[in-house]
Each structure stands twice: as structure tokens, then as C-alpha cells.
Scaffold this motif. Structure first.
Motif, PDB file in Angstrom:
ATOM      1  N   GLY A  45      51.155  52.787  -7.069  1.00  0.00           N
ATOM      2  CA  GLY A  45      50.107  52.200  -7.903  1.00  0.00           C
ATOM      3  C   GLY A  45      49.456  50.997  -7.246  1.00  0.00           C
ATOM      4  O   GLY A  45      48.229  50.824  -7.286  1.00  0.00           O
ATOM      5  N   SER A  46      50.279  50.163  -6.588  1.00  0.00           N
ATOM      6  CA  SER A  46      49.756  48.982  -5.910  1.00  0.00           C
ATOM      7  C   SER A  46      48.879  49.373  -4.722  1.00  0.00           C
ATOM      8  O   SER A  46      47.830  48.759  -4.474  1.00  0.00           O
ATOM      9  N   GLY A  98      46.179  43.727  -5.037  1.00  0.00           N
ATOM     10  CA  GLY A  98      46.807  44.955  -4.566  1.00  0.00           C
ATOM     11  C   GLY A  98      47.605  44.745  -3.293  1.00  0.00           C
ATOM     12  O   GLY A  98      48.678  45.332  -3.099  1.00  0.00           O
ATOM     13  N   PRO A 140      45.984  53.832 -10.608  1.00  0.00           N
ATOM     14  CA  PRO A 140      46.975  52.759 -10.450  1.00  0.00           C
ATOM     15  C   PRO A 140      47.715  52.445 -11.743  1.00  0.00           C
ATOM     16  O   PRO A 140      48.927  52.182 -11.733  1.00  0.00           O
ATOM     17  N   LEU A 184      45.543  50.552  -5.982  1.00  0.00           N
ATOM     18  CA  LEU A 184      44.730  49.413  -6.401  1.00  0.00           C
ATOM     19  C   LEU A 184      44.109  48.735  -5.182  1.00  0.00           C
ATOM     20  O   LEU A 184      42.933  48.358  -5.205  1.00  0.00           O
TER      21      LEU A 184
END
Length: 522
Positions: free
Chosen positions: A122-123, A139, A13, A126
């Protein structure tokens, strides 16, 4: 080496976050360095995801603690659920980024698009790798906010602003529901560790049931369930890679939430039945509406609505491993379908369109039904008592049988039907055997998903029978969809299906999301 690999996938992430920050330095047209960096990061993340999946399946679950301030913490968890989905997200994300480098070549804001796509990936990672409710909530919200920027990529288009506004409203409602569930669970368990919460959920039935209702509400909103599905049908104002990226843990994040919190969900049979009803209705409406669309992307969008409904319904039946496998398979297929949608018309022109309603006739229908039921019965005979007692297995096999009947109907309108049907029957047995093998593997491969599904006796049986009857009726409508429009009643039904019976629009107006008003004031 194991520790380095664990920290490597845990840093994925952060890698995409760094890529998003780098994109802010090159937000314009043809950012050469950014495009190369984006491809390298996404490929590296996919390799890490694959390696971590092998590690977890070989050596067991792993965890990484980042920050701890009791009772809250930021932690990541690598188990079979998270690494399976993480690899899928990285793989689909790599393809979408590579596709975007060509698809948006020459666009004046290509760098900005790659940046927000990286932030979204990336979110999502996460969210999927989260080991605590705090990390999961961060996230969850970050994924929605990053997607919002992708939906607004063409800010000058009123339709793009409208769909972004719709999604924003539903997403915030989902955030509130998830946040309330997180507060309840953390307060009850004394920690935000997801594993610990799942272990004590059964000891606090009342609180867990309320939290399960909030979790279900958040999942239904996230996965565009009927009647909150309207925004998903209008994302065509964004670049095509966004439609594909939605299937990388975004629109199916609701399913992931239900899988991750399955130990909490099973404390409330009423919530599970709610998921069956809402998911089943969404699956039926989405599938039938798909057949009435004249636009390729609209048909794919309605198909996604239907598939997400089917995924939610599987969770409601307690078939969590089946829902996980559905997410993995559907994500890869639908991402490919959207990215290749531009060539669909060319391929359609090269093939002969087969009308499904040509398969009518009592004798032929009886033959097709007998073959489909025989294949389904063979699957049940092979399954044995272990799988037959598994939650939701019987209705899912029945739906599989209905799908096989649709396949037989397609084959029956071809030339040399009596040569084709035996081959299709053998292939159907193979499909049933593969489904059986996948279900058997699911029992062993994902022990972290809830297994002690509550049995609700007569109520559960009634819902299973209603589900089978509903899908059988939908299959009959699908077979004759082109002839239904020839009658007055059929035309009304056809038009209603095409617009989802306008229920989504009515809900949006009730919530203050008036499409006509938004367009006039854009």
C-alpha cells in the motif's frame, strides 16, 4: 465508468491498508479468512492496475485531489509512468502474497507477515501514484517503515536485527535528503504539485540544482548504491518473499524518484554525471562480485546491486525511458528468481556447467568480438539519427554489444560451435532489433519523462568512453574469473570482489554501524 476506474486505482493503497488492519485481528498461524482476503485484494488491485494502464494510454493523464491546504496537498497522478509501475507492483505483490500463503504455512506469525506485506504494498502504491511532493514524501517514509517490520520478522535473530538497523539508518538519511529537496522545490514553485514543479524548475537553476543533488542522494541511498549496499546483501534472514517483494517498487524506488523528478534533475549536468559515476561503479562491482559468490541468494543479491547501479547510470545518461523499461523487466525477472531459488540447485545438477574461460584463444576471441561488434553496428545503422541523438543511446548499445559478446563466448565452448554461432548471430540481431523497437516506443510512449537532456560536450563524451572501456574490462574479467584465482594478485582481486572490497563495511563502521559490535550485544 472512467471516473469509477480512476477512483478504483486511487483507492488501491487504501485497500492494502485495510488489509493490513484486518491482519492485526488475525496475526497468528494459518489465518484462513485473512489469506483468502489477501489474495482477493491483491488480484483485484492487479486488475485495477491493468485497467488503469489501458485507460491512461488511451485517454491521457488523470489526477485525483484528496486534500488541499495551500501550498500542500494530498493528490494522486495517473500518467504512463505511474500506471506502468503500479501494475508491476500489483502483479509482483499478488504473486508474493500467494507464495507467502504457502511458504509460511504453519508459521506462528503468518498473519502478521501478511499484514506488514500488505502495508508495504500500500505504501509503495501511494509513492508511485503520488501527484504532489507531500504525498510522495509520505509514501517514501511509509514504505521504509513498513519494510523495517518485515526485516524484523524474526526478531530473535541477531543478524535480522543488524540488517534492519543498517537499513533504518540509511533510510533516515534518505528521508532527510528528500524532505530538504521537497522544501526547496515547494518554496520555489509555491506549490507541491509535481507537474507544476517540473514546469518551473528550469527557471530557478540554482535552487533546482541543489534540490537535484538532494534527490540524487535520496535515490542512491534507497536503491542500495555502492558503498551503502551492505544491507541488501543481508536480507536473507527474512523470509524469501521479502527478497522478491523488494523488487516491487522498494529497492528500485530510487529509480522511480529520478524518473518522476527528471525535469528537476536535468537542470544540473553535474548531478547527472554523479549518477553515472556512482551507478557505473555499483554496476561493475555488483556484477563482478556476483560471479564470486557460492550462495545462490548472495549471488542474486549482488546481481540486484549491479542491476540497480545500471538503472541509476541510465538515469545519469538521461536515458530515462530505458531506465523505466529496465525497472519493469528486472522487477519481474528478479522476483521470479528469488521465489524459485530453492529449485536452482536441482536444475543445475541436471545441466552441464560450462566454463567461460574455455573460450580463450586469439583467433576465437577475434571471431567472437567481430560477431558482437557487427551485431552492435547493425543496431546503430538501423537506429538512424533520431535514436543516435538520444541521450545515452551509444554507451547503452555498446554495453549491449559487450553482453552479446558474452553470449557468443558461452556458445563457443559448446559442441558444434560453427553450427551454433550463426544461429546465435541471427538471434543477436533479433535482440538488437527488439531493443531498438523498445527504445523507439519509449520516445513516443512516455512523453512525461524529461526529453531536453543537457549536452555537456567533451565531458559527456569522456564519461561515455570511460563507461564503455570499464564495462569491456569487466567483461574480460568475467570471462576469465575462474582462472584469475590461480595467481597471487588474482586471488587478492577475487577475494576483494567477493566482499565488495570491504568498503561497505568500512562505511558502516564510520557511521557507527559496527557489525561485530551489534552481534556481541544482541
Amino acid at each position: 465508468m472512467t471516473a469509477q476506474l480512476i477512483w478504483g486505482i486511487a483507492s488501491a493503497p487504501a485497500l492494502f491498508a485495510a488489509l493490513a488492519l484486518f491482519a492485526s485481528l488475525q496475526p497468528g498461524q494459518r489465518p484462513l479468512a485473512l489469506r483468502k482476503f489477501a489474495k482477493l485484494v491483491s488480484i483485484f488491485a492487479a486488475i485495477l492496475g491493468f485497467a488503469s494502464a489501458i485507460l491512461v494510454f488511451a485517454e491521457g493523464d488523470q489526477s485525483v485531489s484528496l486534500v488541499t491546504i495551500e501550498p500542500l496537498s494530498l493528490s494522486l497522478m495517473l500518467d504512463r509512468l505511474s500506471v506502468s509501475l503500479a501494475f508491476m507492483v500489483c502483479l509482483v505483490g499478488t504473486i508474493c502474497i500467494s507464495f507467502s500463503c504457502r511458504y509460511l504455512d504453519g508459521d506462528q506469525d503468518q498473519g502478521r507477515f501478511l499484514g506488514w506485506m500488505s502495508a508495504t504494498l500500500g505504501s509503495v502504491l501511494l509513492l508511485i501514484l503520488s501527484g504532489s511532493m507531500t504525498t510522495l514524501l509520505i509514501g517514501w517514509v511509509a514504505t521504509s517503515l513498513a519494510l523495517h517490520q518485515l526485516l524484523l520478522f524474526y526478531r530473535d535473530r541477531p543478524e535480522a536485527r543488524r540488517v534492519a538497523h543498517k537499513k533504518f539508518v540509511f533510510a533516515r538519511l534518505g528521508d532527510v535528503a528528500l524532505g530538504f529537496a521537497a522544501i526547496l522545490l515547494i518554496w520555489t514553485a509555491g506549490t507541491d504539485d509535481i507537474s507544476a514543479i517540473g514546469a518551473v524548475a528550469a527557471d530557478h537553476q540554482a535552487v533546482a540544482a541543489l534540490a537535484a543533488l538532494c534527490l540524487a542522494f535520496a535515490a542512491l541511498l534507497k536503491s542500495a548504491q555502492f558503498p551503502t549496499h551492505g544491507w541488501l546483501l543481508e536480507v536473507m534472514e527474512t523470509p524469501t518473499p521479502v527478497s522478491a517483494l523488494l523488487h516491487a517498487g522498494i529497492v528500485n524506488a530510487g529509480g522511480f524518484l529520478l524518473l518522476r523528478m527528471s525535469d528537476v534533475l536535468i537542470t544540473s549536468p553535474a548531478v547527472l554525471l554523479l549518477l553515472v559515476v556512482v551507478g557505473g561503479v555499483t554496476a561493475l562491482v555488483g556484477t563482478l562480485a556476483m560471479l564470486t559468490q557460492t550462495s545462490i541468494k548472495s549471488a542474486l543479491a549482488w546481481s540486484t546491486v549491479g542491476q540497480m547501479g545500471f538503472m541509476i547510470m541510465q538515469c545519469g545518461f538521461g536515458a530515462f525511458t530505458a531506465a523505466l523499461l529496465h525497472i519493469l523487466g528486472h522487477s519481474a525477472y528478479k522476483a521470479y528468481a528469488f521465489l524459485s531459488s530453492g529449485g536452482v540447485i536441482d536444475r543445475a545438477r541436471q545441466t552441464r556447467f560450462i566454463r567461460m574461460d574455455q573460450s580463450s584463444g586469439i583467433a576465437r576471441t577475434a571471431l567472437l568480438l567481430t560477431m558482437a561488434v557487427s551485431a552492435g553496428a547493425f543496431t546503430l545503422w538501423l537506429a538512424g539519427p533520431q535514436l543516435l541523438s538520444k541521450a545515452g543511446f551509444i554507451p547503452l548499445v555498446a554495453i549491449l554489444t559487450i553482453g552479446l559478446g558474452h553470449w557468443f563466448a558461452q556458445s563457443s565452448v559448446r559442441q558444434h560451435m560453427f553450427l551454433a554461432l550463426p544461429l546465435i548471430f541471427i538471434l543477436s540481431i533479433g535482440v538488437c532489433a527488439v531493443y531498438l523497437a523498445i527504445q523507439s516506443a519509449g520516445l513516443v510512449g512516455y512523453p512525461d519523462l524529461a526529453a531536453n537532456i543537457p549536452q555537456t560536450g567533451t565531458v559527456q563524451t569522456v564519461f561515455e568512453m570511460m563507461t564503455i572501456i570499464a564495462f569491456f574490462t569487466a567483461a574480460l574479467i568475467a570471462l576469465h574469473i575462474s582462472t584469475i584465482n590461480n595467481t597471487a594478485v588474482g586471488k587478492t582481486l577475487y577475494l576483494g570482489l567477493r566482499r565488495g572490497f570491504y568498503i561497505g563495511q568500512k562505511l558502516e563502521k564510520w557511521l557507527g554501524i559496527d557489525p561485530a559490535h551489534k552481534t556481541r550485544n544482541a
